[in-house]
Design a protein around this motif. Structure first.
Motif, PDB file in Angstrom:
ATOM      1  N   HIS A  28       0.838  -1.201   0.000  1.00 34.71           N
ATOM      2  CA  HIS A  28       0.000   0.000   0.000  1.00 34.71           C
ATOM      3  C   HIS A  28       0.875   1.253   0.000  1.00 34.71           C
ATOM      4  O   HIS A  28       0.577   2.218  -0.710  1.00 34.71           O
ATOM      5  CB  HIS A  28      -0.930   0.015   1.216  1.00 34.71           C
ATOM      6  CG  HIS A  28      -2.098  -0.891   1.095  1.00 34.71           C
ATOM      7  ND1 HIS A  28      -3.242  -0.553   0.415  1.00 34.71           N
ATOM      8  CD2 HIS A  28      -2.307  -2.139   1.570  1.00 34.71           C
ATOM      9  CE1 HIS A  28      -4.113  -1.545   0.475  1.00 34.71           C
ATOM     10  NE2 HIS A  28      -3.556  -2.525   1.170  1.00 34.71           N
ATOM     11  N   GLY A  29       1.936   1.236   0.798  1.00 34.41           N
ATOM     12  CA  GLY A  29       2.846   2.376   0.835  1.00 34.41           C
ATOM     13  C   GLY A  29       3.609   2.562  -0.455  1.00 34.41           C
ATOM     14  O   GLY A  29       3.774   3.689  -0.941  1.00 34.41           O
ATOM     15  N   SER A  30       4.093   1.470  -1.044  1.00 36.32           N
ATOM     16  CA  SER A  30       4.849   1.586  -2.298  1.00 36.32           C
ATOM     17  C   SER A  30       3.941   2.075  -3.426  1.00 36.32           C
ATOM     18  O   SER A  30       4.389   2.799  -4.310  1.00 36.32           O
ATOM     19  CB  SER A  30       5.507   0.252  -2.667  1.00 36.32           C
ATOM     20  OG  SER A  30       4.559  -0.697  -3.068  1.00 36.32           O
ATOM     21  N   PHE A  36       4.186   1.969  -7.453  1.00 37.06           N
ATOM     22  CA  PHE A  36       4.201   0.549  -7.826  1.00 37.06           C
ATOM     23  C   PHE A  36       3.518  -0.274  -6.748  1.00 37.06           C
ATOM     24  O   PHE A  36       3.908  -0.169  -5.584  1.00 37.06           O
ATOM     25  CB  PHE A  36       5.628   0.042  -8.017  1.00 37.06           C
ATOM     26  CG  PHE A  36       5.654  -1.404  -8.426  1.00 37.06           C
ATOM     27  CD1 PHE A  36       5.441  -1.758  -9.746  1.00 37.06           C
ATOM     28  CD2 PHE A  36       5.856  -2.408  -7.494  1.00 37.06           C
ATOM     29  CE1 PHE A  36       5.439  -3.095 -10.122  1.00 37.06           C
ATOM     30  CE2 PHE A  36       5.855  -3.738  -7.863  1.00 37.06           C
ATOM     31  CZ  PHE A  36       5.645  -4.081  -9.187  1.00 37.06           C
ATOM     32  N   PRO A  37       2.566  -1.084  -7.090  1.00 32.01           N
ATOM     33  CA  PRO A  37       1.946  -1.211  -8.410  1.00 32.01           C
ATOM     34  C   PRO A  37       1.191   0.061  -8.797  1.00 32.01           C
ATOM     35  O   PRO A  37       0.814   0.849  -7.938  1.00 32.01           O
ATOM     36  CB  PRO A  37       0.993  -2.400  -8.259  1.00 32.01           C
ATOM     37  CG  PRO A  37       0.816  -2.624  -6.807  1.00 32.01           C
ATOM     38  CD  PRO A  37       1.964  -1.983  -6.106  1.00 32.01           C
ATOM     39  N   ALA A  38       1.013   0.236 -10.086  1.00 28.67           N
ATOM     40  CA  ALA A  38       0.428   1.468 -10.623  1.00 28.67           C
ATOM     41  C   ALA A  38      -0.916   1.767  -9.978  1.00 28.67           C
ATOM     42  O   ALA A  38      -1.711   0.869  -9.719  1.00 28.67           O
ATOM     43  CB  ALA A  38       0.272   1.349 -12.130  1.00 28.67           C
ATOM     44  N   SER A  39      -1.128   3.054  -9.711  1.00 29.96           N
ATOM     45  CA  SER A  39      -2.366   3.481  -9.072  1.00 29.96           C
ATOM     46  C   SER A  39      -2.665   4.917  -9.448  1.00 29.96           C
ATOM     47  O   SER A  39      -1.744   5.705  -9.693  1.00 29.96           O
ATOM     48  CB  SER A  39      -2.225   3.361  -7.551  1.00 29.96           C
ATOM     49  OG  SER A  39      -3.298   3.986  -6.894  1.00 29.96           O
ATOM     50  N   ASP A  40      -3.932   5.265  -9.442  1.00 28.44           N
ATOM     51  CA  ASP A  40      -4.306   6.655  -9.694  1.00 28.44           C
ATOM     52  C   ASP A  40      -4.079   7.508  -8.442  1.00 28.44           C
ATOM     53  O   ASP A  40      -4.194   8.724  -8.487  1.00 28.44           O
ATOM     54  CB  ASP A  40      -5.752   6.760 -10.164  1.00 28.44           C
ATOM     55  CG  ASP A  40      -6.746   6.188  -9.170  1.00 28.44           C
ATOM     56  OD1 ASP A  40      -6.347   5.443  -8.263  1.00 28.44           O
ATOM     57  OD2 ASP A  40      -7.946   6.493  -9.323  1.00 28.44           O
ATOM     58  N   ARG A  41      -3.764   6.858  -7.318  1.00 27.92           N
ATOM     59  CA  ARG A  41      -3.508   7.574  -6.059  1.00 27.92           C
ATOM     60  C   ARG A  41      -2.010   7.702  -5.772  1.00 27.92           C
ATOM     61  O   ARG A  41      -1.625   8.038  -4.668  1.00 27.92           O
ATOM     62  CB  ARG A  41      -4.198   6.861  -4.903  1.00 27.92           C
ATOM     63  CG  ARG A  41      -5.685   6.788  -5.095  1.00 27.92           C
ATOM     64  CD  ARG A  41      -6.466   6.170  -3.984  1.00 27.92           C
ATOM     65  NE  ARG A  41      -5.745   5.274  -3.111  1.00 27.92           N
ATOM     66  CZ  ARG A  41      -6.230   4.787  -1.997  1.00 27.92           C
ATOM     67  NH1 ARG A  41      -7.439   5.092  -1.620  1.00 27.92           N
ATOM     68  NH2 ARG A  41      -5.522   3.967  -1.257  1.00 27.92           N
ATOM     69  N   ALA A  42      -1.177   7.448  -6.768  1.00 23.48           N
ATOM     70  CA  ALA A  42       0.275   7.500  -6.572  1.00 23.48           C
ATOM     71  C   ALA A  42       0.766   8.945  -6.521  1.00 23.48           C
ATOM     72  O   ALA A  42       0.133   9.852  -7.050  1.00 23.48           O
ATOM     73  CB  ALA A  42       0.972   6.758  -7.705  1.00 23.48           C
ATOM     74  N   PHE A  43       1.894   9.119  -5.878  1.00 28.29           N
ATOM     75  CA  PHE A  43       2.600  10.392  -5.796  1.00 28.29           C
ATOM     76  C   PHE A  43       1.746  11.524  -5.208  1.00 28.29           C
ATOM     77  O   PHE A  43       1.532  12.548  -5.844  1.00 28.29           O
ATOM     78  CB  PHE A  43       3.146  10.802  -7.165  1.00 28.29           C
ATOM     79  CG  PHE A  43       3.891   9.709  -7.861  1.00 28.29           C
ATOM     80  CD1 PHE A  43       5.095   9.230  -7.349  1.00 28.29           C
ATOM     81  CD2 PHE A  43       3.390   9.128  -9.015  1.00 28.29           C
ATOM     82  CE1 PHE A  43       5.782   8.216  -7.991  1.00 28.29           C
ATOM     83  CE2 PHE A  43       4.069   8.112  -9.656  1.00 28.29           C
ATOM     84  CZ  PHE A  43       5.264   7.651  -9.144  1.00 28.29           C
TER      85      PHE A  43
END
Length: 132
Positions: A28-30, A36-43
């Motif tokens: 969840h943290g990565s 990674f894994p790709a997510s629309d909530r990344a960065f």
């Protein structure tokens, strides 16, 4: 299989519970911090609540996976998940299965259990003699 045999394996299974929970939590943290894994909530925006949660998930998940400083880390992560549930999930609906907070509740109580039960024998804490 007799209960005596199952009871004898309980400490090792506590280690397995810790490692599997930590690996899922780390993911969840990565997902949030490194995408990674790709997510629309990344960065997420740096220093936002979502960013702090991701950093705690990433670092706390890694520390808990190897069993280093397990009890204090589990305490912090349990609190993080309680906070996440009441701030992000509970306002959506009062039923956890409908508000998406069922995982937060499970993580909260698994980590709280580890605060009291310890990391198990397969941990750096046990190897260093810090958890007897």
């Amino acid at each position: 299989m007799k209960y005596k045999t199952l009871n004898a394996l309980a400490p090792q299974m506590r280690s397995v519970l810790r490692m599997v929970s930590a690996a899922v939590f780390f993911a969840h943290g990565s997902q949030k911090i490194i995408g990674f894994p790709a997510s629309d909530r990344a960065f997420p925006e740096i220093f936002s609540r979502f960013w702090f949660a991701g950093v705690l998930e990433l670092i706390g998940g890694a520390l808990l996976f190897v069993g280093l400083f397990s009890r204090p880390v589990a305490f912090v992560l349990s609190g993080l998940m309680a906070f996440a549930y009441w701030m992000a999930h509970a306002p959506r609906h009062w039923v956890p299965a409908l508000n998406g907070g069922d995982a937060a509740i499970l993580f909260c109580f698994i980590f709280l259990y580890l605060v009291f039960a310890g990391p198990g024998p397969w941990s750096l804490d046990a190897r260093a003699g810090r958890d007897r």
